[in-house]
Design a protein around this motif. Structure first.
Motif, PDB file in Angstrom:
ATOM      1  N   ASP A 259       0.707  -1.426  -0.019  1.00 15.34           N
ATOM      2  CA  ASP A 259      -0.464   0.044  -0.378  1.00 15.34           C
ATOM      3  C   ASP A 259       1.063   1.222  -0.178  1.00 15.34           C
ATOM      4  N   ARG A 260       2.438   1.223   0.248  1.00 16.26           N
ATOM      5  CA  ARG A 260       3.441   2.204   0.793  1.00 16.26           C
ATOM      6  C   ARG A 260       4.423   1.839  -0.568  1.00 16.26           C
ATOM      7  N   SER A 261       4.693   1.086  -0.931  1.00 15.97           N
ATOM      8  CA  SER A 261       6.107   0.807  -1.540  1.00 15.97           C
ATOM      9  C   SER A 261       5.471   1.777  -2.658  1.00 15.97           C
ATOM     10  N   TYR A 262       6.023   2.967  -2.907  1.00 18.10           N
ATOM     11  CA  TYR A 262       6.287   3.887  -4.405  1.00 18.10           C
ATOM     12  C   TYR A 262       6.988   3.762  -4.711  1.00 18.10           C
ATOM     13  N   VAL A 263       8.312   3.643  -3.789  1.00 12.86           N
ATOM     14  CA  VAL A 263       9.503   3.351  -4.916  1.00 12.86           C
ATOM     15  C   VAL A 263       9.662   1.998  -5.350  1.00 12.86           C
ATOM     16  N   PRO A 264      10.680   2.042  -5.969  1.00 15.46           N
ATOM     17  CA  PRO A 264      11.170   0.622  -6.833  1.00 15.46           C
ATOM     18  C   PRO A 264      12.949   0.206  -5.835  1.00 15.46           C
ATOM     19  N   PHE A 265      12.497   0.698  -4.507  1.00 16.36           N
ATOM     20  CA  PHE A 265      14.011  -0.335  -4.027  1.00 16.36           C
ATOM     21  C   PHE A 265      14.261  -1.406  -4.479  1.00 16.36           C
ATOM     22  N   ARG A 266      15.288  -2.029  -4.486  1.00 15.17           N
ATOM     23  CA  ARG A 266      15.230  -3.391  -4.699  1.00 15.17           C
ATOM     24  C   ARG A 266      16.470  -3.759  -3.955  1.00 15.17           C
ATOM     25  N   GLY A 267      17.484  -3.698  -2.928  1.00 15.34           N
ATOM     26  CA  GLY A 267      17.753  -4.258  -2.085  1.00 15.34           C
ATOM     27  C   GLY A 267      18.630  -4.842  -1.754  1.00 15.34           C
ATOM     28  N   GLY A 268      19.536  -5.035  -0.992  1.00 17.16           N
ATOM     29  CA  GLY A 268      20.793  -5.716  -1.205  1.00 17.16           C
ATOM     30  C   GLY A 268      21.781  -5.065  -1.851  1.00 17.16           C
ATOM     31  N   GLY A 269      21.936  -4.158  -0.957  1.00 17.93           N
ATOM     32  CA  GLY A 269      23.541  -2.791  -1.724  1.00 17.93           C
ATOM     33  C   GLY A 269      23.122  -2.937  -2.604  1.00 17.93           C
ATOM     34  N   GLN A 270      22.463  -2.959  -3.600  1.00 23.49           N
ATOM     35  CA  GLN A 270      21.777  -2.480  -4.931  1.00 23.49           C
ATOM     36  C   GLN A 270      21.506  -0.923  -5.297  1.00 23.49           C
ATOM     37  N   ASP A 271      20.972  -0.171  -4.288  1.00 24.06           N
ATOM     38  CA  ASP A 271      20.310   1.689  -4.178  1.00 24.06           C
ATOM     39  C   ASP A 271      21.300   2.163  -3.530  1.00 24.06           C
ATOM     40  N   GLN A 272      21.232   3.280  -4.681  1.00 23.18           N
ATOM     41  CA  GLN A 272      22.133   4.776  -4.476  1.00 23.18           C
ATOM     42  C   GLN A 272      21.422   5.439  -4.075  1.00 23.18           C
ATOM     43  N   VAL A 273      21.506   6.646  -2.897  1.00 23.72           N
ATOM     44  CA  VAL A 273      20.222   7.498  -2.545  1.00 23.72           C
ATOM     45  C   VAL A 273      21.021   9.131  -2.466  1.00 23.72           C
ATOM     46  N   VAL A 274      20.269   9.843  -2.090  1.00 25.26           N
ATOM     47  CA  VAL A 274      20.271  11.354  -1.737  1.00 25.26           C
ATOM     48  C   VAL A 274      19.264  11.551  -0.749  1.00 25.26           C
ATOM     49  N   VAL A 275      19.492  11.852   0.352  1.00 24.04           N
ATOM     50  CA  VAL A 275      19.268  12.283   1.371  1.00 24.04           C
ATOM     51  C   VAL A 275      18.528  13.627   1.819  1.00 24.04           C
ATOM     52  N   LEU A 276      17.645  13.830   1.933  1.00 28.89           N
ATOM     53  CA  LEU A 276      16.832  14.683   2.146  1.00 28.89           C
ATOM     54  C   LEU A 276      16.605  14.879   4.570  1.00 28.89           C
ATOM     55  N   VAL A 277      17.412  15.863   4.991  1.00 29.08           N
ATOM     56  CA  VAL A 277      16.718  15.713   6.409  1.00 29.08           C
ATOM     57  C   VAL A 277      16.251  17.148   6.315  1.00 29.08           C
ATOM     58  N   ASN A 278      15.121  17.537   6.605  1.00 27.29           N
ATOM     59  CA  ASN A 278      14.356  18.638   6.350  1.00 27.29           C
ATOM     60  C   ASN A 278      13.464  19.194   7.991  1.00 27.29           C
ATOM     61  N   ASN A 279      13.989  20.308   8.544  1.00 28.10           N
ATOM     62  CA  ASN A 279      13.540  20.935   9.308  1.00 28.10           C
ATOM     63  C   ASN A 279      12.086  21.619   8.877  1.00 28.10           C
TER      64      ASN A 279
END
Length: 603
Positions: A259-279
């Motif tokens: 119901d909430r899996s919108y982004v196709p993460f693959r897991g297993g160390g294959q995913d590269q991401v940009v992280v935004l921590v927002n106040n």
């Protein structure tokens, strides 16, 4: 917890949005303002570059107007707080920055924004048929807290991830890319975003009546929107930060919750991401830094490769105490991934964009090891052993426990008369001293070295003015004197007077010397409404021939009298004196000295 409902406003709260936009443009000469339509735009837009327009309700600053400028947005259209601008305002923005190269409109997925910006686009096309194919429209929805079932028709809400779309698409537009390429990169980023927020409380809209607390004192809400919309669940009690962040990250990256899996993460160390921590507006920078570090650590533990970490205030909900985490899953294809990162890294002159490192975050770098001469207290050449070592330790423990038990009252005093940290500062030092007695650094076998250890604890664990003063009192000029000269240290002298033989030491001279040493580092003199008051009272009484019990009693009276004394030094000196006298609040530091002295003489 209570909702913060006080604001800095003019007589007419309805002017707040326009006043804010004027202030923004005053600080950034490259911007211009259409005050009637509340459109902030680049004063001289480049007609050879695709124009980017965004907007929505105000109250999310720096979004949206704070991102207008070279390298991100060309114009932002601002509605009232949490209310979409009308189509006329949006059309005006399109007229101001429109050009033959094309325009991309980017809006968060909220019904009002989509309808009003969409209507403006259609009206613009009707008025300018030749430019109808030069305007593209992109809706960003990145909120993973809204499941497919709940948001079956409206879809996901747009949250802080939208600013990554702005930045990446805006950088490509500045490079001169055609409209379709700018749209395609914006759409690619939008489809791979996941954001979830958490709030300790709702925010308050300026100009409205004060509202009651929405959440209980020990409750948080996960998945809150940026317009005070309810989240998908409440959690009580408030979990520790690591447990909370684990929940938030799991909501974003889990592929098991269909119901909430919108982004196709693959897991297993294959995913590269940009992280935004927002106040979200009301979180301190101190807390946000801690959150950012924990997010990075957990993502690495979960096998994700973090290529960029952005942290700061990007899209707020006015003054909401909370934060959101956004993950942008980078494309698998190397060329596109490199393009996205390069666009994200491009410098910009917009005031809302925060500093970023432009390189992947690395593991924490520890400072080089530096040899410390004060790592362990030097043993006395002639150790001063207490007449009753057990009594010495008992006295130290009594003093520490007295401070720990009094922390709530000292904190209350300091909340009124200072900055509110004195109770916790003293408690932290007391706990550390108790630990030093357990590990043997403080004992009755060598009083001087033990009290040097206590001095180091005060220096390292207490901090603040109290820690500095107590540390000065305990650790003046130790390295060049014989053991009898060590008695220049105030509390060391006191402890030796209490628990060791006086045959070889001039206690009156020791106490006077300790007080003189302290005066070297503070201008406070009794009466000053500081801890100097009871300290100096104690020394002067003891030196004049009064008994130890009488001297402590004099110090206690001086501490009590600080309730009626005009502050001449310390934090209280900045507070209106009559209000302190009216509240009958003693100086917190003086009260701590009183408690320590009284505990030392108890049997």
């Amino acid at each position: 917890m209570a909702i913060q409902s006080k604001h800095i406003l003019s007589e007419d709260p309805s002017t707040l949005v326009l006043d804010s936009l004027k202030g923004l443009c005053d600080t950034n000469p490259q911007l211009a303002l259409d005050a009637t339509n509340r459109v902030v735009h680049v004063a001289s837009p480049d007609p050879s570059k695709v124009a980017l327009i965004c907007g929505g309700g105000s109250g999310h600053e720096p979004a949206h107007a704070g991102f207008v400028g070279d390298g991100i947005l060309t114009a932002a259209v601002c509605g009232n707080v949490f209310a979409s601008p009308n189509p006329r305002q949006v059309r005006q923005a399109m007229e101001l920055v429109g050009n033959d190269k094309g325009t991309l409109i980017i809006v968060k997925n909220y019904t009002g924004d989509v309808l009003n910006f969409g209507l403006a686009k259609e009206q613009f096309a009707a008025r300018h048929p030749g430019k109808a194919n030069k305007v593209r429209f992109l809706i960003v929805g990145d909120d993973v807290a809204v499941g497919r079932t709940q948001g079956s028709i409206v879809g996901r809400r747009g949250l802080a991830g939208t600013v990554l779309v702005y930045k990446i698409a805006g950088a490509l537009a500045r490079r001169g890319a055609p409209l379709e390429e700018v749209y395609d990169i914006a759409e690619t980023v939008s489809k791979n975003l996941g954001t979830v927020g958490v709030g300790l409380e709702h925010c308050h809209v300026p100009g409205t009546a004060a509202s009651e607390s929405y959440l209980s004192e020990n409750e948080i809400e996960i998945g809150m929107g940026i317009h005070n919309e309810a989240g998908n669940k409440r959690v009580s009690p408030v979990p520790p930060m690591d447990k909370l962040i684990d929940q938030l990250i799991t909501i974003i990256i889990s592929t098991e919750d269909k119901d909430r899996s919108y982004v196709p993460f693959r897991g297993g160390g294959q995913d590269q991401v940009v992280v935004l921590v927002n106040n979200l507006g009301g979180l301190s920078e101190l807390e946000l830094g801690s959150v950012s570090g924990e997010v990075l650590r957990q993502l690495k533990d979960k096998g994700l490769s973090v290529q960029r970490l952005l942290s700061g205030t990007f899209m707020t909900s006015l003054n909401m105490p909370g934060f959101s985490i956004t993950l942008l899953l980078l494309p698998e294809e190397q060329h596109t991934r490199d393009l996205v990162l390069s666009l994200l890294d491009e410098p910009t002159e917009t005031p809302g964009w925060k500093w970023t490192s432009r390189v992947p975050p690395t593991s924490l770098k520890s400072s080089p090891k530096i040899s410390r001469t004060d790592s362990a207290p030097e043993k006395s050449k002639v150790p001063l052993k207490a007449q009753d070592p057990f009594a010495f330790i008992s006295a130290v423990e009594r003093a520490c426990n007295a401070i720990i038990q009094a922390e709530p009252e000292i904190t209350r005093m300091d909340t009124i008369a200072g900055d509110g940290d004195c109770g916790l500062t003293l408690k932290g030092g007391a706990i550390a001293v108790l630990q030093a007695t357990k590990d043997g650094r403080v004992s009755g076998d060598d009083i001087v070295s033990s009290l040097i250890a206590i001095s180091q604890v005060a220096e390292e664990q207490m901090g603040g003015t109290s820690g500095a003063l107590f540390s000065c009192v305990l650790s003046l000029h130790l390295t060049h004197h014989q053991v009898t000269d060590h008695s220049r240290i105030f509390f060391s002298s006191l402890a030796q007077a209490l628990y060791s033989s006086t045959e070889a030491i001039n206690w009156n001279g020791a106490l006077e010397s300790a007080l003189d040493g302290l005066y070297t580092y503070t201008r406070a003199r009794r009466p000053s409404r500081t801890l100097i008051d009871p300290l100096s009272s104690f020394v002067e009484s003891f030196v004049s021939g009064k008994s130890l019990v009488e001297a402590v009693g004099t110090a206690a009276i001086a501490a009590e009298e600080t309730k009626n004394v005009e502050a001449k030094a310390g934090r209280s000196a900045y507070i209106e004196s009559e209000s302190l006298k009216k509240d009958k609040v003693a100086d917190p530091g003086a009260w701590g000295v009183k408690l320590i002295l009284e505990a030392l003489i108890q049997k």
